[in-house]
Design an enzyme around this catalytic site. Sequence first.
Site, PDB file in Angstrom:
ATOM      1  N   PHE A   1       0.865  -1.182   0.000  1.00 18.97           N
ATOM      2  CA  PHE A   1       0.000   0.000   0.000  1.00 18.97           C
ATOM      3  C   PHE A   1       0.898   1.228   0.000  1.00 18.97           C
ATOM      4  O   PHE A   1       1.534   1.546   0.997  1.00 18.97           O
ATOM      5  CB  PHE A   1      -0.937   0.050   1.204  1.00 18.97           C
ATOM      6  CG  PHE A   1      -1.837   1.265   1.151  1.00 18.97           C
ATOM      7  CD1 PHE A   1      -2.969   1.267   0.347  1.00 18.97           C
ATOM      8  CD2 PHE A   1      -1.528   2.419   1.856  1.00 18.97           C
ATOM      9  CE1 PHE A   1      -3.776   2.391   0.258  1.00 18.97           C
ATOM     10  CE2 PHE A   1      -2.324   3.543   1.778  1.00 18.97           C
ATOM     11  CZ  PHE A   1      -3.465   3.534   0.966  1.00 18.97           C
TER      12      PHE A   1
ATOM     13  N   ASP B   1       9.660   2.760   1.730  1.00 17.57           N
ATOM     14  CA  ASP B   1       8.477   3.553   2.066  1.00 17.57           C
ATOM     15  C   ASP B   1       8.254   3.444   3.567  1.00 17.57           C
ATOM     16  O   ASP B   1       7.672   2.470   4.055  1.00 17.57           O
ATOM     17  CB  ASP B   1       7.265   3.038   1.281  1.00 17.57           C
ATOM     18  CG  ASP B   1       5.992   3.825   1.582  1.00 17.57           C
ATOM     19  OD1 ASP B   1       5.954   4.544   2.599  1.00 17.57           O
ATOM     20  OD2 ASP B   1       5.015   3.681   0.824  1.00 17.57           O
TER      21      ASP B   1
ATOM     22  N   LYS C   1       3.250  11.337   6.997  1.00 17.85           N
ATOM     23  CA  LYS C   1       2.414  11.163   8.184  1.00 17.85           C
ATOM     24  C   LYS C   1       2.981  11.843   9.419  1.00 17.85           C
ATOM     25  O   LYS C   1       2.749  13.018   9.645  1.00 17.85           O
ATOM     26  CB  LYS C   1       2.120   9.683   8.399  1.00 17.85           C
ATOM     27  CG  LYS C   1       1.260   9.094   7.280  1.00 17.85           C
ATOM     28  CD  LYS C   1       0.555   7.847   7.680  1.00 17.85           C
ATOM     29  CE  LYS C   1      -0.199   7.225   6.511  1.00 17.85           C
ATOM     30  NZ  LYS C   1      -1.332   8.040   6.045  1.00 17.85           N
TER      31      LYS C   1
END
Length: 401
Positions: A141, A226, A255
């Site tokens: 994802f 990531d 984030k």
Amino acid sequence: MTASADLIATADAHCAPTYDPLPVVAATAEGAWVTDVEGRRYLDLLAGYSALNFGHRNRRLLEAARAQLERVTLTSRAFLHDRFAAFCAELAELCGMEMVLPVNTGVEAVESAVKTARKWGYRVKGVPSEMAKIVVASGNFHGRTTTVISFSTDPEARADFGPYTPGFQIVPYGDLTAMREALTENTVAVLLEPIQGESGVIVPPEGYLPGVRELTRERNVLFVADEIQSGLGRTGRTFACEHEGVVPDMYVLGKALGGGIVPVSAVVSSAEVLGVFRPGEHGSTFGGNPLACAVALEVIAMLRTGEFQARAAELGARMHRTLAALPATGTVTAVRGRGLWAGVDVAPRLGTGRQAAERLMGRGVLAKESHGATVRLSPPLVIGETDLDWGLEQLAGVLGV
């Protein structure tokens, strides 16, 4: 009709149905706690998918944001501002790298990493034009833009959004043999999550990440990590890659870098890699804006002490000791995770992960389901021991333990 019900109905009527949120409407929040519009309090064990690593309304971060709001909030990249140089330099130092490409959202950072890897492949590695390939893992994802869903294996993310962007090869996550076979002279990068978050907090087999690092070095391929969800303290280290002594060629961050206040993301790498860009080849009006830099600089300062990484490691060990006992009860089929992050697979006889999350909400705890059976836990790193223990007790209660 309650205030919550009225607001939920209005949102359902006027917002595109891209989410199916739990029926709770937050009004205020502090630390690890959220209060809804009716005054009910909930312990937040999701922390904005790790965007709230430092808790809701962290005082240090709010002060940094307020101070910057009184000075300048946006210049665009047409001009410099006085927080930009420090942000780039200090984030590069935190990562052990040299250069930073600042953007806004996580998926924008992934897209930027893809563009970077391709341009490096053509300008530095010498891959023939339009032939660059990037290897990714199944179950990944990395976001939901058209390019990124082109290499997703999630049918919900892909269906009816084609045609898809070419140039990607998908191999099983954790399979070094498949990875070795996938790398060719035209491979410019391997893009991986060191721990797959959305798939249910999937930790790869021991030795996988070092094996990928070795293969990419041998084949002159960039290793792109990531760390949007796994990085910046979540797993008990600054980066999840550190648990196996791996340093990638490129970090993709987001984030928690914005402290739950503003979206801040970045690609961080060497001068050789990010230096392939020339003015006009890539850009972002809001990327690296003064407000974002002010907040991110405070995040970097907080991480530099190691306090939050140590706290995630200590509380994570406490959480995993409790969770490890659940499979023996027959209510849970598996528990995975690292640091203050876990995926708990609920036994089918007890319902779905969504149903478990709904029952947790009824007990005053907020969590998120993932891929059917999994309940994902990612508490803020500032959560107290007592609150964490109470939240885990509620999970045990939902499971009937």
